[in-house]
Design a protein around this motif. Sequence first.
Motif, PDB file in Angstrom:
ATOM      1  N   MET A 139      23.643 -70.866-139.109  1.00 53.06           N
ATOM      2  CA  MET A 139      23.937 -70.396-140.473  1.00 53.06           C
ATOM      3  C   MET A 139      25.318 -69.338-140.349  1.00 53.06           C
ATOM      4  N   THR A 140      26.548 -70.047-140.713  1.00 55.18           N
ATOM      5  CA  THR A 140      27.749 -69.169-140.632  1.00 55.18           C
ATOM      6  C   THR A 140      28.183 -68.078-141.627  1.00 55.18           C
ATOM      7  N   ALA A 141      27.411 -68.180-142.747  1.00 55.06           N
ATOM      8  CA  ALA A 141      27.790 -67.195-143.939  1.00 55.06           C
ATOM      9  C   ALA A 141      26.763 -67.422-144.933  1.00 55.06           C
ATOM     10  N   GLY A 142      26.780 -66.443-145.616  1.00 52.74           N
ATOM     11  CA  GLY A 142      26.140 -66.460-147.062  1.00 52.74           C
ATOM     12  C   GLY A 142      25.323 -65.102-147.192  1.00 52.74           C
ATOM     13  N   VAL A 143      24.926 -64.811-148.361  1.00 50.60           N
ATOM     14  CA  VAL A 143      23.819 -63.711-148.656  1.00 50.60           C
ATOM     15  C   VAL A 143      22.900 -64.213-149.880  1.00 50.60           C
ATOM     16  N   LEU A 144      21.555 -64.072-149.606  1.00 52.45           N
ATOM     17  CA  LEU A 144      20.977 -64.077-150.897  1.00 52.45           C
ATOM     18  C   LEU A 144      19.803 -63.004-150.760  1.00 52.45           C
ATOM     19  N   VAL A 145      19.393 -62.905-151.830  1.00 49.19           N
ATOM     20  CA  VAL A 145      18.029 -61.670-151.894  1.00 49.19           C
ATOM     21  C   VAL A 145      16.778 -62.678-152.567  1.00 49.19           C
TER      22      VAL A 145
ATOM     23  N   GLU B  42       1.034 -57.245-161.086  1.00 45.24           N
ATOM     24  CA  GLU B  42       1.846 -57.614-160.289  1.00 45.24           C
ATOM     25  C   GLU B  42       2.977 -56.993-159.930  1.00 45.24           C
ATOM     26  N   LYS B  43       3.412 -57.017-158.620  1.00 51.85           N
ATOM     27  CA  LYS B  43       4.348 -56.097-158.156  1.00 51.85           C
ATOM     28  C   LYS B  43       5.604 -57.096-157.361  1.00 51.85           C
ATOM     29  N   MET B  44       6.748 -56.400-157.108  1.00 55.96           N
ATOM     30  CA  MET B  44       7.628 -57.336-156.946  1.00 55.96           C
ATOM     31  C   MET B  44       8.679 -56.341-155.819  1.00 55.96           C
ATOM     32  N   MET B  45       9.270 -57.160-154.497  1.00 53.55           N
ATOM     33  CA  MET B  45       9.944 -56.521-153.717  1.00 53.55           C
ATOM     34  C   MET B  45      10.933 -57.549-153.305  1.00 53.55           C
ATOM     35  N   PRO B  46      12.161 -56.723-153.391  1.00 52.24           N
ATOM     36  CA  PRO B  46      13.708 -57.689-152.842  1.00 52.24           C
ATOM     37  C   PRO B  46      13.703 -57.673-151.350  1.00 52.24           C
ATOM     38  N   PHE B  47      13.918 -58.817-150.962  1.00 50.12           N
ATOM     39  CA  PHE B  47      14.396 -58.884-149.419  1.00 50.12           C
ATOM     40  C   PHE B  47      15.517 -59.530-149.220  1.00 50.12           C
ATOM     41  N   LEU B  48      16.530 -58.890-148.401  1.00 56.30           N
ATOM     42  CA  LEU B  48      17.911 -59.438-148.055  1.00 56.30           C
ATOM     43  C   LEU B  48      18.137 -60.184-146.908  1.00 56.30           C
ATOM     44  N   PHE B  49      18.557 -61.493-147.167  1.00 56.80           N
ATOM     45  CA  PHE B  49      18.673 -62.362-145.925  1.00 56.80           C
ATOM     46  C   PHE B  49      20.486 -62.640-145.998  1.00 56.80           C
ATOM     47  N   THR B  50      21.043 -62.358-144.730  1.00 52.82           N
ATOM     48  CA  THR B  50      22.409 -62.447-144.559  1.00 52.82           C
ATOM     49  C   THR B  50      22.691 -63.360-143.287  1.00 52.82           C
ATOM     50  N   GLY B  51      23.541 -64.784-143.779  1.00 56.23           N
ATOM     51  CA  GLY B  51      23.699 -65.637-142.945  1.00 56.23           C
ATOM     52  C   GLY B  51      25.229 -65.239-141.894  1.00 56.23           C
ATOM     53  N   GLY B  52      25.561 -65.708-140.969  1.00 52.68           N
ATOM     54  CA  GLY B  52      26.838 -65.350-140.426  1.00 52.68           C
ATOM     55  C   GLY B  52      26.781 -64.021-139.899  1.00 52.68           C
ATOM     56  N   ASP B  53      25.710 -63.558-139.440  1.00 51.91           N
ATOM     57  CA  ASP B  53      25.714 -62.256-138.937  1.00 51.91           C
ATOM     58  C   ASP B  53      25.548 -62.195-137.596  1.00 51.91           C
TER      59      ASP B  53
ATOM     60  N   VAL C 205      21.212 -66.093-155.038  1.00 53.70           N
ATOM     61  CA  VAL C 205      22.121 -66.404-154.027  1.00 53.70           C
ATOM     62  C   VAL C 205      23.374 -65.370-154.596  1.00 53.70           C
ATOM     63  N   THR C 206      23.804 -64.651-153.696  1.00 46.41           N
ATOM     64  CA  THR C 206      25.027 -63.746-154.036  1.00 46.41           C
ATOM     65  C   THR C 206      26.289 -64.161-153.394  1.00 46.41           C
ATOM     66  N   THR C 207      26.201 -64.881-152.381  1.00 47.03           N
ATOM     67  CA  THR C 207      27.468 -65.463-151.411  1.00 47.03           C
ATOM     68  C   THR C 207      26.988 -66.824-150.994  1.00 47.03           C
ATOM     69  N   PRO C 208      27.312 -67.951-151.443  1.00 51.18           N
ATOM     70  CA  PRO C 208      26.863 -69.159-150.971  1.00 51.18           C
ATOM     71  C   PRO C 208      26.670 -69.259-149.493  1.00 51.18           C
TER      72      PRO C 208
ATOM     73  N   THR D 193      14.892 -75.724-146.341  1.00 52.61           N
ATOM     74  CA  THR D 193      15.689 -76.144-147.106  1.00 52.61           C
ATOM     75  C   THR D 193      17.022 -76.000-146.764  1.00 52.61           C
ATOM     76  N   ASN D 194      17.992 -77.069-146.942  1.00 55.99           N
ATOM     77  CA  ASN D 194      19.498 -77.022-146.777  1.00 55.99           C
ATOM     78  C   ASN D 194      20.074 -76.416-147.941  1.00 55.99           C
ATOM     79  N   PHE D 195      20.540 -75.402-147.711  1.00 51.94           N
ATOM     80  CA  PHE D 195      20.995 -74.469-148.808  1.00 51.94           C
ATOM     81  C   PHE D 195      22.660 -74.668-148.807  1.00 51.94           C
ATOM     82  N   ASN D 196      23.387 -75.536-147.924  1.00 49.50           N
ATOM     83  CA  ASN D 196      24.730 -75.983-147.725  1.00 49.50           C
ATOM     84  C   ASN D 196      24.907 -77.027-148.737  1.00 49.50           C
ATOM     85  N   HIS D 197      24.891 -77.066-149.948  1.00 51.30           N
ATOM     86  CA  HIS D 197      25.221 -77.837-150.890  1.00 51.30           C
ATOM     87  C   HIS D 197      25.722 -77.355-152.079  1.00 51.30           C
ATOM     88  N   ALA D 198      26.494 -78.382-152.993  1.00 55.65           N
ATOM     89  CA  ALA D 198      27.230 -77.535-154.250  1.00 55.65           C
ATOM     90  C   ALA D 198      26.137 -76.955-155.113  1.00 55.65           C
TER      91      ALA D 198
END
Length: 159
Positions: free
Chosen positions: A144-150, A34-45, A79-82, A106-111
């Motif tokens: 999507m106005t802000a946020g960062v996730l891997v 099994e292998k793994m790759m990280p992918f970066l998603f940035t909102g608000g860019d 999630v590194t930045t909500p 999915t709506n990621f904009n919740h507490a």
Amino acid sequence: MPINRKLQHLENYVDTKNLKDDSVLDSKLGPLVEKMMPFLFTGGDGISDNSDVVVLTALDGSAQALPDNAIISKYTIDVTTPLAGASSTVAFGCVTDGAAMIKAATNFNHASVVAATQVTALPVLSKKLTAARNVIGTIAGADMTAGVLVLYITYFEGQ
């Protein structure tokens, strides 16, 4: 003979001092590991607006794709930045093989989704990719106005 004396002789057989850095690459691991790759998603860019499709990148921002015949076994979202954006949703998938095959919209904009949130799950649709594919995020509902996730994708190399 005490056990530690027996183990002393193993150093003649098991040694890593002659291995070069990064000498054990994916190509040498074979398809069953099994292998793994990280992918970066940035909102608000500026490109993550409603109805946009964002191509996820490697952590350094360079282009990155899953290999041909990859079979996604699971994913982890870190999630590194909500993320923020009123009623915006995002789905993760691959070009051609399914825009929401990894994670449905999915709506990621919740507490409950805050920085340092990790979510591991099985993909929505686990199938073999038909070619090397970019991982995409499809945004809907609102900008999507802000946020960062891997997005860490774990996969096997199919035949």
